[in-house]
Design a protein around this motif. Structure first.
Motif, PDB file in Angstrom:
ATOM      1  N   GLN A  40      44.304  44.434  -1.757  1.00  0.00           N
ATOM      2  CA  GLN A  40      43.893  44.862  -3.085  1.00  0.00           C
ATOM      3  C   GLN A  40      43.939  43.697  -4.070  1.00  0.00           C
ATOM      4  OE1 GLN A  40      46.668  47.884  -4.270  1.00  0.00           O
ATOM      5  NE2 GLN A  40      48.435  46.554  -4.112  1.00  0.00           N
ATOM      6  N   ILE A  41      43.294  43.917  -5.194  1.00  0.00           N
ATOM      7  CA  ILE A  41      43.303  42.949  -6.289  1.00  0.00           C
ATOM      8  C   ILE A  41      44.095  43.586  -7.429  1.00  0.00           C
ATOM      9  CG2 ILE A  41      41.904  41.608  -7.916  1.00  0.00           C
ATOM     10  CD1 ILE A  41      41.482  40.848  -4.929  1.00  0.00           C
TER      11      ILE A  41
ATOM     12  N   GLU B 149      33.052  42.751 -11.705  1.00  0.00           N
ATOM     13  CA  GLU B 149      33.198  44.100 -12.260  1.00  0.00           C
ATOM     14  C   GLU B 149      33.956  44.077 -13.580  1.00  0.00           C
ATOM     15  OE1 GLU B 149      34.737  46.862  -9.395  1.00  0.00           O
ATOM     16  OE2 GLU B 149      33.112  46.474  -7.994  1.00  0.00           O
ATOM     17  N   LEU B 150      34.943  43.199 -13.684  1.00  0.00           N
ATOM     18  CA  LEU B 150      35.697  43.079 -14.933  1.00  0.00           C
ATOM     19  C   LEU B 150      34.794  42.580 -16.052  1.00  0.00           C
ATOM     20  CD1 LEU B 150      38.302  43.122 -16.606  1.00  0.00           C
ATOM     21  CD2 LEU B 150      38.801  40.829 -15.702  1.00  0.00           C
TER      22      LEU B 150
ATOM     23  N   GLN C 264      34.348  39.875  -6.428  1.00  0.00           N
ATOM     24  CA  GLN C 264      33.715  41.151  -6.772  1.00  0.00           C
ATOM     25  C   GLN C 264      34.416  41.816  -7.952  1.00  0.00           C
ATOM     26  OE1 GLN C 264      34.131  42.857  -2.826  1.00  0.00           O
ATOM     27  NE2 GLN C 264      31.905  42.849  -2.514  1.00  0.00           N
ATOM     28  N   VAL C 265      35.729  41.806  -7.937  1.00  0.00           N
ATOM     29  CA  VAL C 265      36.479  42.432  -9.028  1.00  0.00           C
ATOM     30  C   VAL C 265      36.300  41.642 -10.317  1.00  0.00           C
ATOM     31  CG1 VAL C 265      38.765  43.150  -9.824  1.00  0.00           C
ATOM     32  CG2 VAL C 265      38.115  43.505  -7.432  1.00  0.00           C
TER      33      VAL C 265
ATOM     34  N   VAL D 262      42.629  47.317  -7.481  1.00  0.00           N
ATOM     35  CA  VAL D 262      41.335  47.637  -6.878  1.00  0.00           C
ATOM     36  C   VAL D 262      41.412  47.278  -5.404  1.00  0.00           C
ATOM     37  CG1 VAL D 262      38.856  47.210  -6.907  1.00  0.00           C
ATOM     38  CG2 VAL D 262      40.153  47.154  -9.062  1.00  0.00           C
TER      39      VAL D 262
ATOM     40  N   LEU E 165      37.772  50.279 -14.136  1.00  0.00           N
ATOM     41  CA  LEU E 165      38.074  49.773 -12.803  1.00  0.00           C
ATOM     42  C   LEU E 165      39.182  50.585 -12.136  1.00  0.00           C
ATOM     43  CD1 LEU E 165      37.608  46.650 -14.550  1.00  0.00           C
ATOM     44  CD2 LEU E 165      37.041  46.427 -12.157  1.00  0.00           C
TER      45      LEU E 165
ATOM     46  N   LYS F 151      37.934  45.286  -2.192  1.00  0.00           N
ATOM     47  CA  LYS F 151      36.961  44.355  -2.776  1.00  0.00           C
ATOM     48  C   LYS F 151      37.582  42.968  -2.867  1.00  0.00           C
ATOM     49  CE  LYS F 151      34.550  47.900  -5.316  1.00  0.00           C
ATOM     50  NZ  LYS F 151      34.065  48.397  -6.580  1.00  0.00           N
TER      51      LYS F 151
ATOM     52  N   LEU G  97      43.889  38.344 -12.805  1.00  0.00           N
ATOM     53  CA  LEU G  97      43.677  39.105 -11.586  1.00  0.00           C
ATOM     54  C   LEU G  97      43.931  38.212 -10.395  1.00  0.00           C
ATOM     55  CD1 LEU G  97      39.845  39.533 -11.079  1.00  0.00           C
ATOM     56  CD2 LEU G  97      40.758  38.715 -13.214  1.00  0.00           C
TER      57      LEU G  97
END
Length: 116
Positions: A59-60, A103-104, A99-100, A92, A79, A95, A53
């Motif tokens: 965005q990511i 979440e991952l 943060q991503v 995503v 996601l 964020k 990522l």
């Protein structure tokens, strides 16, 4: 040559999370090179699933790969991504990379809990 160096730099940023390689370089990457790095991480003994990522503007971008034991599509659907069991991706917006990444790992945890 430049793409090869970039690919290995991404791979060097990888860390293991529950035997899954996750690389999260902080600088923007070429999407194809990032996907190739996710593929190449699977060549390392003991790694059968990988995610890369990286930031791309607001965005990511996430690229996931699996040798078949882990369904990366199911993980990345959490996601907002998609694909298939062996190769999936997503974007995503709004964020941070951190943060991503969190979440991952949470999506991986949920997947592993459901799978067991």
């Amino acid at each position: 040559m430049q793409d090869t160096v970039a690919r290995y730099k991404i791979m060097q940023s990888a860390a293991l999370y529950k035997n899954i390689a996750i690389a999260a370089p902080e600088e923007p990457q070429d999407r194809i090179v990032a996907a190739q790095a996710a593929d190449e991480l699977l060549n390392i003994v003991g790694i059968s699933t990988s995610f890369v990522l990286f930031p791309d503007g607001e965005q990511i971008i996430i690229s996931g790969r699996s040798m078949g034991d882990t369904n990366v599509q199911v993980i990345l659907e959490q996601l907002g991504g998609g694909g298939n069991a062996a190769a999936a991706g997503g974007q995503v917006a709004g964020k941070t990379l951190e943060q991503v990444a969190v979440e991952l790992t949470q999506a991986i945890d949920r997947y592993l809990e459901e799978d067991s």
